[in-house]
Design an enzyme around this catalytic site. Structure first.
Site, short mmCIF file in Angstrom:
data_model
loop_
_atom_site.label_atom_id
_atom_site.label_comp_id
_atom_site.label_asym_id
_atom_site.label_seq_id
_atom_site.Cartn_x
_atom_site.Cartn_y
_atom_site.Cartn_z
CG LEU A 49 -130.03 6.97 37.24
CD1 LEU A 49 -128.93 7.99 37.10
CD2 LEU A 49 -129.51 5.75 37.97
CG HIS A 50 -136.00 4.18 40.93
ND1 HIS A 50 -136.37 3.33 41.94
CD2 HIS A 50 -135.37 3.40 40.01
CE1 HIS A 50 -136.01 2.10 41.62
NE2 HIS A 50 -135.42 2.12 40.47
CB ALA A 51 -134.81 6.18 45.83
CB ALA A 72 -129.99 6.95 42.77
#
Lengths: 607, 91
Positions: free
Chosen positions: B14-16, B19
């Site tokens: 769940l990277h930027a 996310a």
């Protein structure tokens, strides 16, 4: 904005990142974190301060929306998510509530409320173990800085209203959002402290032909807003308040260059030969197939280096088709669909029309996959990148190899592995390619001939192991910049300034010599793919070393052709032999100054 | 209330960007969305970007999605699909 103080002229040396010469007015990008002094407010001020806070939020939102818009135009929808994340942070209800609470209940000034609330979150990010997620806190920090800036009206509304016409943007570091904050068309030059040859800002500067110099320390001290500066993006020099003499000198150089640029026939394709008849072949370094046609028109015989990592960060991902869904389970994200890569590689092969295309597999660090920053910057230079990264993530590697091998049917595509440091990596890489080939064959794709696989020579270990490595490579390509950096353990901005990053260091020359000899012995081609070839002096030396395949940026093609035609190969060889005998950098530099200065060799005949 | 556990399979977790996509999707629903990382027991509101990034949900994380509200069924379905599709852009 004009400074009253009449400052003396000074010369600052840095790294040339994007060619071109421009005289303009320096403009310091504002410090990102403004200071404030008011910490407490009174009960009576609460409503008014809340309004002020909400206004800052609204203003920040507008700015981010327009940055998002511009980023989308600049680098594609996928990359614009940076702005999207920051917009979401701005709208984050908990964050907002915490700030409002501090203002209403604790009578904090909005500035202080923002900083404290943000700091609480930031400490949570810092406490994370995974450094990658830790780093996400920087998005919040950016939002905090923006809110504070808007609140304290440091850079309030519209940077573009009162900017100088010939704007030279000066900043320690220019991020994509800074670039988007200013209107790109208004930026005529860039002077920074930190930026890599492959960072996004550099790539954008090059494609918009904005001269750019990096590696200049203490910018805040050295250059002030309002100073007249001359940016020489070819030599990497910045003159602050240049004297008339300096400015005139540059002007005449520029005119001369323009004149000579037009004397070369743009349609003159095919190899160039030296005065004594040795052919030297030119190729194009590129990350987009759109440059291929003009490259071919200017004498390139194909694409000597296609940097595929751009694929991983740019929004070129096509919608995955149903038939290729089988790759989904191992496909990490939307940017990495096989079809998207295949589509680009195929178009590239077609654009080259059967001529050579060398596709470099992913050359970036792990962080690059995430943030889009590419290899070449300090942080990314060592560790897990290039072929190492590909071997560690077989699913990405396999996807890229499948796409490349499938696309090879449409032209003359070759593959090169970057950052190879051992024979083992070549063996493993080749094995992966072989597995993919067999797999494709089972799927009914028949290869007329095997796709050649080469080695990128940029790690000194590979040079030491060269003969062995060449047993497992169909060709070699030298990444000169990285080779210099790793050979000399120098490449950071301050190294360049201190002269430690020295392309003519005897160790570099010896390494290149070794590549020329070993590839000749093994009867394998050696391509020079780094920036080195674009400098006339270095090109002359490379030719003298025996290299016949130089790959460089589109813009440099025509001037390099002129160098080749002015070079006497036997004489260059002789010069290089003398150079190779010199043990010190100083002796090399002296020799170059005395014997190879412009006008003494290739230019004499080039006219 | 509906609950579903799903494994984060995309490489970057769940990277930027992921996310952001998840929060945008969650915010379209009226239901309360709760995300729990079963790996580190962190829990957050699914509409809260900072909280979602702080889950530090890397590849392989078992993510529990809980939705409660009038449109909980649709919310769960869409969020699960998003994770399953590795956050590919939905057209």
């Amino acid at each position: 904005m004009k400074r009253v103080r009449e400052s003396a002229s000074s010369k600052l040396c840095g790294i040339p990142l994007s060619p071109g010469i421009i005289v303009g007015t320096a403009y310091q990008a504002e410090p990102s974190a403004p200071s404030f002094y008011r910490l407490r407010i009174t009960h009576e001020e609460v409503d008014q301060e809340l309004r002020r806070f909400e206004e800052a939020v609204a203003q920040s939102r507008n700015q981010l929306e327009s940055i998002k818009q511009r980023l989308e135009n600049l680098v594609g929808k996928e990359r614009a998510y940076i702005a999207d994340v920051q917009l979401l942070i701005l709208e984050d209800q908990r964050f907002r509530t915490e700030i409002r609470d501090r203002i209403v209940r604790h009578l904090c000034s909005p500035e202080r409320a923002i900083r404290e609330a943000s700091e609480e979150w930031l400490s949570l990010f810092r406490s994370l173990q995974d450094p990658f997620f830790q780093e996400r806190g920087s998005e919040l920090k950016d939002v905090e800085d923006r809110l504070l800036a808007n609140l304290t009206e440091v850079n309030g509304n519209g940077k573009n209203g009162h900017l100088p016409d010939a704007l030279i943007l000066v900043a320690p570091e220019v991020t994509l959002s800074v670039l988007a904050d200013y209107q790109l068309e208004r930026i005529k030059g860039l002077v920074v402290t930190k930026a890599g040859t492959a960072s996004h800002v550099t790539i954008i500067a090059r494609s918009y032909q904005i001269p750019m110099v990096s590696g200049i320390e203490d910018l805040a001290e050295q250059v002030h807003t309002g100073d007249t500066v001359l940016v020489d993006g070819c030599e990497g020099i910045v003159y602050r308040n240049p004297s008339h003499r300096e400015a005139r000198h540059y002007q005449s150089c520029q005119e001369k260059k323009q004149r000579s640029d037009t004397t070369v026939d743009d349609n003159d394709a095919g190899p160039s030969t030296t005065v004594d008849g040795r052919p030297v072949h030119l190729y194009l370094n590129t990350e987009t197939e759109s440059e291929v046609a003009s490259g071919l028109g200017q004498g390139a015989e194909g694409v000597g280096l296609f940097r595929s990592e751009f694929m991983f960060v740019k929004n070129t991902a096509a919608k995955p088709t149903a038939s290729r869904r089988r790759t989904r389970a191992t496909t990490p994200n939307a940017l990495l669909t096989e079809e998207a890569h295949f589509d680009v590689y195929r178009r590239l092969a077609l654009a080259a029309g059967g001529r050579l295309v060398i596709l470099r597999t992913l050359d970036t660090g792990e962080a690059g996959l995430i943030s889009g920053e590419q290899a070449g910057t300090d942080k990314a230079s060592l560790g897990l990148r290039g072929i190492r990264l590909s071997l560690k993530h077989p699913e990405i590697f396999r996807l890229q190899l499948r796409a490349a091998l499938r696309a090879s049917q449409y032209g003359n595509l070759k593959i090169v592995f970057p950052m190879v440091a051992s024979v083992d990596e070549m063996i493993a890489g080749r094995q992966a390619a072989e597995e993919v080939r067999a797999e494709l064959q089972r799927e009914g794709i028949v290869f007329q001939q095997p796709v050649e696989i080469g080695v990128m020579l940029e790690v000194p270990a590979a040079i030491l192991m060269l003969d062995n490595i060449l047993n497992y490579a169909d060709f070699a390509a030298v990444g000169t910049n990285d080779l210099i950096q790793y050979t000399l353990a120098a490449g950071r901005a301050d190294d360049v300034v201190a002269g430690r990053f020295s392309p003519l260091h005897p160790a570099v020359l010896l390494s290149l010599k070794k590549v020329a000899e070993a590839s000749l012995r093994a009867n394998k081609r050696a391509y020079i793919c780094g920036e080195l070839a674009s400098d006339p002096l270095y090109a002359y030396i490379l030719i003298g070393l025996g290299f016949q395949h130089l790959s460089l940026h589109l813009r440099e093609l025509s001037s390099l052709k002129r160098v080749i035609r002015g070079t006497h190969y036997a004489e260059a060889q002789h010069h290089v032999d003398q150079l190779l005998a010199l043990p010190t950098v100083e002796a090399v530099n002296r020799f170059v100054a005395e014997n190879l200065a412009p006008g003494k060799t290739w230019e004499r005949r080039g006219e | 209330m509906l609950r579903k556990v799903i494994r984060v399979e995309n490489q970057l977790g769940l990277h930027a960007r992921a996310a952001a996509r998840l929060v945008r999707t969650a915010s379209r629903f009226e239901s309360q969305i709760k995300l729990t990382s079963l790996n580190n027991a962190r829990e957050t509101d699914g509409k809260d970007i900072l909280g979602v990034m702080l889950l530090a949900a890397s590849c392989g994380t078992e993510l529990q999605i809980t939705a409660e509200g009038t449109d909980e069924e649709a919310a769960i379905a869409e969020l699960v699909q998003l994770v399953q599709e590795n956050f590919q852009e939905q057209k």
